[in-house]
Design a protein around this motif. Structure first.
Motif, PDB file in Angstrom:
ATOM      1  N   HIS A 134      49.949  39.943  23.889  1.00 39.75           N
ATOM      2  CA  HIS A 134      48.840  38.992  23.877  1.00 39.75           C
ATOM      3  C   HIS A 134      49.260  37.788  23.032  1.00 39.75           C
ATOM      4  CE1 HIS A 134      46.413  42.181  25.611  1.00 39.75           C
ATOM      5  NE2 HIS A 134      46.898  42.981  24.686  1.00 39.75           N
ATOM      6  N   ASP A 135      48.458  36.723  23.079  1.00 45.20           N
ATOM      7  CA  ASP A 135      48.794  35.532  22.287  1.00 45.20           C
ATOM      8  C   ASP A 135      48.898  35.851  20.803  1.00 45.20           C
ATOM      9  OD1 ASP A 135      48.890  33.956  24.525  1.00 45.20           O
ATOM     10  OD2 ASP A 135      46.895  33.103  24.254  1.00 45.20           O
ATOM     11  N   VAL A 136      47.994  36.743  20.311  1.00 46.38           N
ATOM     12  CA  VAL A 136      47.967  37.094  18.891  1.00 46.38           C
ATOM     13  C   VAL A 136      47.791  38.599  18.761  1.00 46.38           C
ATOM     14  CG1 VAL A 136      46.733  36.787  16.708  1.00 46.38           C
ATOM     15  CG2 VAL A 136      46.922  34.869  18.299  1.00 46.38           C
ATOM     16  N   GLU A 137      48.593  39.205  17.898  1.00 44.80           N
ATOM     17  CA  GLU A 137      48.473  40.641  17.637  1.00 44.80           C
ATOM     18  C   GLU A 137      48.525  40.887  16.137  1.00 44.80           C
ATOM     19  OE1 GLU A 137      51.570  42.638  19.833  1.00 44.80           O
ATOM     20  OE2 GLU A 137      50.572  42.280  21.738  1.00 44.80           O
ATOM     21  N   VAL A 170      51.136  39.765  11.592  1.00 47.04           N
ATOM     22  CA  VAL A 170      50.491  39.027  12.665  1.00 47.04           C
ATOM     23  C   VAL A 170      51.594  38.380  13.492  1.00 47.04           C
ATOM     24  CG1 VAL A 170      48.918  37.150  13.244  1.00 47.04           C
ATOM     25  CG2 VAL A 170      48.444  38.594  11.258  1.00 47.04           C
ATOM     26  N   PHE A 171      51.593  38.675  14.787  1.00 49.91           N
ATOM     27  CA  PHE A 171      52.536  38.077  15.714  1.00 49.91           C
ATOM     28  C   PHE A 171      51.777  37.092  16.593  1.00 49.91           C
ATOM     29  CE2 PHE A 171      54.364  42.235  14.755  1.00 49.91           C
ATOM     30  CZ  PHE A 171      55.663  41.889  14.413  1.00 49.91           C
ATOM     31  N   VAL A 172      52.288  35.867  16.689  1.00 52.54           N
ATOM     32  CA  VAL A 172      51.645  34.838  17.489  1.00 52.54           C
ATOM     33  C   VAL A 172      52.676  34.293  18.469  1.00 52.54           C
ATOM     34  CG1 VAL A 172      50.350  32.685  17.453  1.00 52.54           C
ATOM     35  CG2 VAL A 172      50.204  34.242  15.500  1.00 52.54           C
ATOM     36  N   ASP A 173      52.356  34.374  19.749  1.00 49.10           N
ATOM     37  CA  ASP A 173      53.255  33.892  20.797  1.00 49.10           C
ATOM     38  C   ASP A 173      53.075  32.379  20.939  1.00 49.10           C
ATOM     39  OD1 ASP A 173      55.155  34.176  22.778  1.00 49.10           O
ATOM     40  OD2 ASP A 173      53.696  34.635  24.349  1.00 49.10           O
ATOM     41  N   LEU A 174      54.089  31.607  20.539  1.00 49.59           N
ATOM     42  CA  LEU A 174      54.021  30.141  20.557  1.00 49.59           C
ATOM     43  C   LEU A 174      55.274  29.543  21.201  1.00 49.59           C
ATOM     44  CD1 LEU A 174      52.670  29.553  16.934  1.00 49.59           C
ATOM     45  CD2 LEU A 174      51.422  29.189  19.071  1.00 49.59           C
ATOM     46  N   PRO A 175      55.568  29.904  22.446  1.00 51.64           N
ATOM     47  CA  PRO A 175      56.781  29.368  23.061  1.00 51.64           C
ATOM     48  C   PRO A 175      56.676  27.854  23.254  1.00 51.64           C
ATOM     49  CG  PRO A 175      55.425  30.445  24.710  1.00 51.64           C
ATOM     50  CD  PRO A 175      54.792  30.721  23.367  1.00 51.64           C
ATOM     51  N   GLY A 176      57.797  27.176  23.071  1.00 53.58           N
ATOM     52  CA  GLY A 176      57.846  25.738  23.303  1.00 53.58           C
ATOM     53  C   GLY A 176      57.494  24.878  22.106  1.00 53.58           C
ATOM     54  N   ARG A 200      41.420  35.141   5.564  1.00 54.61           N
ATOM     55  CA  ARG A 200      41.560  34.636   6.926  1.00 54.61           C
ATOM     56  C   ARG A 200      42.862  33.851   7.069  1.00 54.61           C
ATOM     57  NH1 ARG A 200      36.606  31.674   8.440  1.00 54.61           N
ATOM     58  NH2 ARG A 200      35.871  33.775   8.740  1.00 54.61           N
ATOM     59  N   LEU A 201      43.652  34.263   8.052  1.00 52.82           N
ATOM     60  CA  LEU A 201      44.885  33.564   8.391  1.00 52.82           C
ATOM     61  C   LEU A 201      44.571  32.591   9.524  1.00 52.82           C
ATOM     62  CD1 LEU A 201      48.052  33.532   8.025  1.00 52.82           C
ATOM     63  CD2 LEU A 201      48.083  35.007  10.053  1.00 52.82           C
ATOM     64  N   THR A 202      44.958  31.344   9.350  1.00 49.46           N
ATOM     65  CA  THR A 202      44.750  30.343  10.392  1.00 49.46           C
ATOM     66  C   THR A 202      46.103  29.820  10.847  1.00 49.46           C
ATOM     67  OG1 THR A 202      42.628  29.675   9.445  1.00 49.46           O
ATOM     68  CG2 THR A 202      43.669  28.128  10.957  1.00 49.46           C
ATOM     69  N   VAL A 203      46.301  29.827  12.155  1.00 52.27           N
ATOM     70  CA  VAL A 203      47.523  29.304  12.752  1.00 52.27           C
ATOM     71  C   VAL A 203      47.122  28.164  13.684  1.00 52.27           C
ATOM     72  CG1 VAL A 203      49.517  29.797  14.224  1.00 52.27           C
ATOM     73  CG2 VAL A 203      48.667  31.548  12.645  1.00 52.27           C
ATOM     74  N   SER A 204      47.688  26.987  13.424  1.00 48.16           N
ATOM     75  CA  SER A 204      47.446  25.819  14.265  1.00 48.16           C
ATOM     76  C   SER A 204      48.791  25.260  14.696  1.00 48.16           C
ATOM     77  CB  SER A 204      46.687  24.735  13.491  1.00 48.16           C
ATOM     78  OG  SER A 204      45.450  25.225  13.047  1.00 48.16           O
ATOM     79  N   TYR A 259      59.711  32.136  12.302  1.00 42.37           N
ATOM     80  CA  TYR A 259      59.510  31.705  13.689  1.00 42.37           C
ATOM     81  C   TYR A 259      60.841  31.816  14.412  1.00 42.37           C
ATOM     82  CZ  TYR A 259      58.149  28.770  17.649  1.00 42.37           C
ATOM     83  OH  TYR A 259      57.882  28.285  18.901  1.00 42.37           O
ATOM     84  N   ARG A 260      60.898  32.735  15.370  1.00 46.03           N
ATOM     85  CA  ARG A 260      62.136  32.975  16.131  1.00 46.03           C
ATOM     86  C   ARG A 260      61.779  33.220  17.588  1.00 46.03           C
ATOM     87  NH1 ARG A 260      63.106  36.533  11.684  1.00 46.03           N
ATOM     88  NH2 ARG A 260      64.573  35.582  10.233  1.00 46.03           N
ATOM     89  N   GLU A 261      62.569  32.650  18.464  1.00 44.69           N
ATOM     90  CA  GLU A 261      62.438  32.889  19.904  1.00 44.69           C
ATOM     91  C   GLU A 261      61.002  32.692  20.399  1.00 44.69           C
ATOM     92  OE1 GLU A 261      64.230  36.610  21.053  1.00 44.69           O
ATOM     93  OE2 GLU A 261      65.814  36.370  19.562  1.00 44.69           O
ATOM     94  N   GLY A 262      60.305  31.690  19.844  1.00 42.29           N
ATOM     95  CA  GLY A 262      58.955  31.370  20.303  1.00 42.29           C
ATOM     96  C   GLY A 262      57.856  32.257  19.742  1.00 42.29           C
ATOM     97  N   VAL A 263      58.191  33.115  18.756  1.00 40.57           N
ATOM     98  CA  VAL A 263      57.195  34.021  18.172  1.00 40.57           C
ATOM     99  C   VAL A 263      57.099  33.788  16.667  1.00 40.57           C
ATOM    100  CG1 VAL A 263      56.534  36.429  17.772  1.00 40.57           C
ATOM    101  CG2 VAL A 263      57.584  35.766  19.949  1.00 40.57           C
ATOM    102  N   LEU A 264      55.879  33.509  16.202  1.00 35.62           N
ATOM    103  CA  LEU A 264      55.600  33.405  14.777  1.00 35.62           C
ATOM    104  C   LEU A 264      55.272  34.800  14.257  1.00 35.62           C
ATOM    105  CD1 LEU A 264      54.998  31.536  12.286  1.00 35.62           C
ATOM    106  CD2 LEU A 264      52.609  31.582  13.047  1.00 35.62           C
TER     107      LEU A 264
END
Length: 102
Positions: A7-10, A20-26, A40-44, A76-81
């Motif tokens: 999923h986008d966030v796990e 917390v894994f966040v899918d952020l390709p590109g 609260r963790l905020t990712v922008s 941040y590696r391979e599009g994943v935070l």
């Protein structure tokens, strides 16, 4: 090897650490902002491409236990935070048990 989330966030708890894994390709690392405020963790993430082209990602994750703020790390590696939030073992979990009166 980088974990690629389904999923986008796990959010996972792994032996005293929340991850917390966040899918952020590109996105580039400088496009991403990570903050921690009041459990609260905020990712922008914001990226502007050519004319009329931009990508925006905003997500917040509530963490159910107190976290050692100074021990938080992010990679941040391979599009994943990947954000690691160590549990503050000295702090009590938020909330309290309510006694029932008879």
């Amino acid at each position: 090897m980088t974990h690629h989330p389904d999923h986008d966030v796990e959010l996972y708890r792994d032996d005293g650490t929340y991850r917390v894994f966040v899918d952020l390709p590109g996105f580039d690392p400088e496009d991403i902002e990570v903050t921690w405020v009041h459990h609260r963790l905020t990712v922008s993430a914001r990226r502007t491409g050519g004319p009329g082209s931009s990508r925006v990602f905003d997500h917040q994750v509530n963490v159910p236990r107190a976290v050692d703020d100074d021990g938080i790390t992010a990679t941040y590696r391979e599009g994943v935070l990947d954000v690691e939030l160590p549990v503050d073992r000295g702090a009590d979990p938020p909330g309290r048990r309510i006694e029932i009166e008879e």
